[in-house]
Design an enzyme around this catalytic site. Sequence first.
Site, PDB file in Angstrom:
ATOM      1  N   GLU A 527       0.822  -1.212   0.000  1.00 29.26           N
ATOM      2  CA  GLU A 527       0.000   0.000   0.000  1.00 29.26           C
ATOM      3  C   GLU A 527       0.855   1.261   0.000  1.00 29.26           C
ATOM      4  O   GLU A 527       0.479   2.284  -0.584  1.00 29.26           O
ATOM      5  CB  GLU A 527      -0.944   0.001   1.204  1.00 29.26           C
ATOM      6  CG  GLU A 527      -2.019  -1.070   1.142  1.00 29.26           C
ATOM      7  CD  GLU A 527      -2.787  -1.064  -0.159  1.00 29.26           C
ATOM      8  OE1 GLU A 527      -3.046   0.035  -0.706  1.00 29.26           O
ATOM      9  OE2 GLU A 527      -3.119  -2.146  -0.661  1.00 29.26           O
ATOM     10  N   HIS A 530       1.636   2.339  -3.443  1.00 28.04           N
ATOM     11  CA  HIS A 530       0.607   3.212  -4.017  1.00 28.04           C
ATOM     12  C   HIS A 530       0.780   4.639  -3.509  1.00 28.04           C
ATOM     13  O   HIS A 530       0.629   5.612  -4.259  1.00 28.04           O
ATOM     14  CB  HIS A 530      -0.781   2.716  -3.618  1.00 28.04           C
ATOM     15  CG  HIS A 530      -1.232   1.488  -4.340  1.00 28.04           C
ATOM     16  ND1 HIS A 530      -1.258   1.384  -5.712  1.00 28.04           N
ATOM     17  CD2 HIS A 530      -1.718   0.305  -3.877  1.00 28.04           C
ATOM     18  CE1 HIS A 530      -1.724   0.199  -6.066  1.00 28.04           C
ATOM     19  NE2 HIS A 530      -2.011  -0.480  -4.969  1.00 28.04           N
TER      20      HIS A 530
END
Length: 734
Positions: A527, A530
């Site tokens: 994550e 991202h």
Amino acid sequence: MKGQTLKPLVVAMTLALGLSACGNEDNKSADTANAAPTAAMETSAAATPAPEQTPVAATNPFFAPYNTYQDIPAFDKIEEAHYLPAYQEGIKRQKAEIQAIIDNPDAPSFANTIEAMEQSGKLLSRVSSVFYNLTSADTTAGLQAISKEVSPMLSSARDDIFLNDKLFAKVKAVYDQRDSLGLNTAQSRLLEDTYKAFSRGGANLDEAGKAKLRELNEKIGKLNLEFGDNVLAETNGFELVVENKADLSGLPQSVIDVAAATAKARGKEGKWVFTTSRPSITPFLTYADNRELRQQLYTAYVERGNHNDAHDNKKILAEIAALRAERAKLLGYKTHAHYVLEENTAKNPDNVYALLDKVWPAAINQAKAEVAEMQKLIDAEGGNFKLAPWDWDYYADKIRVAKYSFNEQDTRPYFSLDATIEGVFYTANRLFGLSFKERNDLPKYHEDVRTWEVFDKDGKLLAIFMGDYYVRDSKRGGAWMNAYRSQSGLGDERVVPIIVNVLNYPRPTATEPSLLTFDEASTLFHEFGHALHGMLSNVEYEAQSGTSVPRDYVEFPSQVTENWMTQPEVLSQFAKHYKTGEVIPDELVKKIQAASKFNQGFATVEYLAATKLDLDWHTLESSELQDAAAFEAASLKKMGLIDEITPRYRSTYFSHIFSGGYSAGYYGYIWADILGADAFEAFREKGIFNQDTAKAFRATVLSQGGSEDPMLLYREFRGKEASIEPLLKSRGLL
């Protein structure tokens, strides 16, 4: 997970998180980030409120600067009552902005048409970024009700733009002279994307076709919301209450403690409660000796939305698929998948099926070998039963321990949440020179949220980063990244992005901090990949910022970032025992690496099965309503899925594709994983922190967003086409 390309003008109106509404459902390795409905068409339509009826309250925080550091949303001042008036005013303002473009007497130009459209809808984007983040991360019944009211308003406003003949004529006039305008690459791409957004949005339809498209959008949007609400209700509505301590046999004490805390929070003190959220169900299925209870919890998970009651999703999902097929035909596409994939790097369903068919044989053969090995163990232990899906994690873990002397629970003491956060920060610093300063005085939407200033290597503020890490009932399952504000502007005009990572980790107990397994820690790295994509973005136009790239490319930077988690050089910096401070032993690291290819037949097959199921639903050429259960059964039989494995998502709770932005796009994880595995080879070859390689990766991938063809950028970075061999090798499937 992170979202798709948000087209010009659609930025403000497509922030409705489908998945995450992505990934968002609680999955094992998939995640989500800003999963906006595909092509902004997954909302419903209704009449836009008349401007004179739009209330503008002087106290509404959306109508003025937040007056907070870096204009972070004033979460402490925003109330539910503020959203609807803000949406109404945002739609009113954008309508006026668009009308001004239409009424401009000057000849259409890139500046007065395309750029002017790109700059429209700022208030709408502002309120949507807050609203849809919170409906995923900290929802309430009130927010869900507002979502149902707002959805048709947004879709109608969108259709009013993309079905406007006069506006489209201006766009087309600019597009037709594109070769003579002297545009740079980003401008050319913005122009092309704007034209395609109109074309794909129905601008070329006749009046009857436009009316039909509005009707289809309205129906689909309404059903998307119903599907997502049903999954949430089903997930929150089940709990396995254990009253007999003997039934906890096999479970680690840390898991038992969390279950006790969950029970206490739910008014069942003295008992233990397990749910279908991943942090709860995964350790239970892995370690609980009670097979009957494993079956009960597993069945509750895989039967969500399939109980023929008020929350049943079978008819809803079948209707969504049928309406999408009808809409695709209306717009001139063979199927919904053809419509979606035209915008992705895969281009068409045949290319996706071809990729999946390259991986499937090796994966299913490996999975069958894994079944045989586990059945042999069951038989040796005197078990008089055939391996079932609820047995897989339990016996796979036993074999893992026997083969590699590795129990993933042994990794938890070395991966406290705080230490793992420091691990991703260390990696970002070594690669790109970033530094992080925590701020405890900035507004946040929930007490769990942590906030950092992020500084570039030259000391300038690069981004604001928020982390929301703990599981709670108001948060949907899974893991994702989003933006409260996306980067735009260059040089001194660069707008600082406000990026958030949202995950679902166990809360600290009275005696221990939040401790992660190795796999859970890897998800945090994923994550954060991202987040880096959003924070390092350096483009002029918001529509091209950060993760605004094709759906099957968006997971690429995050898949690459996972690799640093496994490197001994990185582990030695942060993977330390939460009590003693001891660095994770080399022996345990070697066991982790040796076991990394274990059970990859299962992991790959369960994912590919869901991917094929998604494509089968969305390559329907007929809008005839399907029997959902029969269709799914036929799909699984056709692909040759074995009984011992269930798809990672069954149709009735496949939120990625039926209430999110991943319809015909769930394959994107493995598509991007191929790029990720191949790209990391460049770092392996020259050193995992080689500055030339890191600089090239930042310049060609992380900073460019959707301003250029992503595959051209990939080839510029790698110097060649991506190869599938590194992926197969990393999974032990060669």
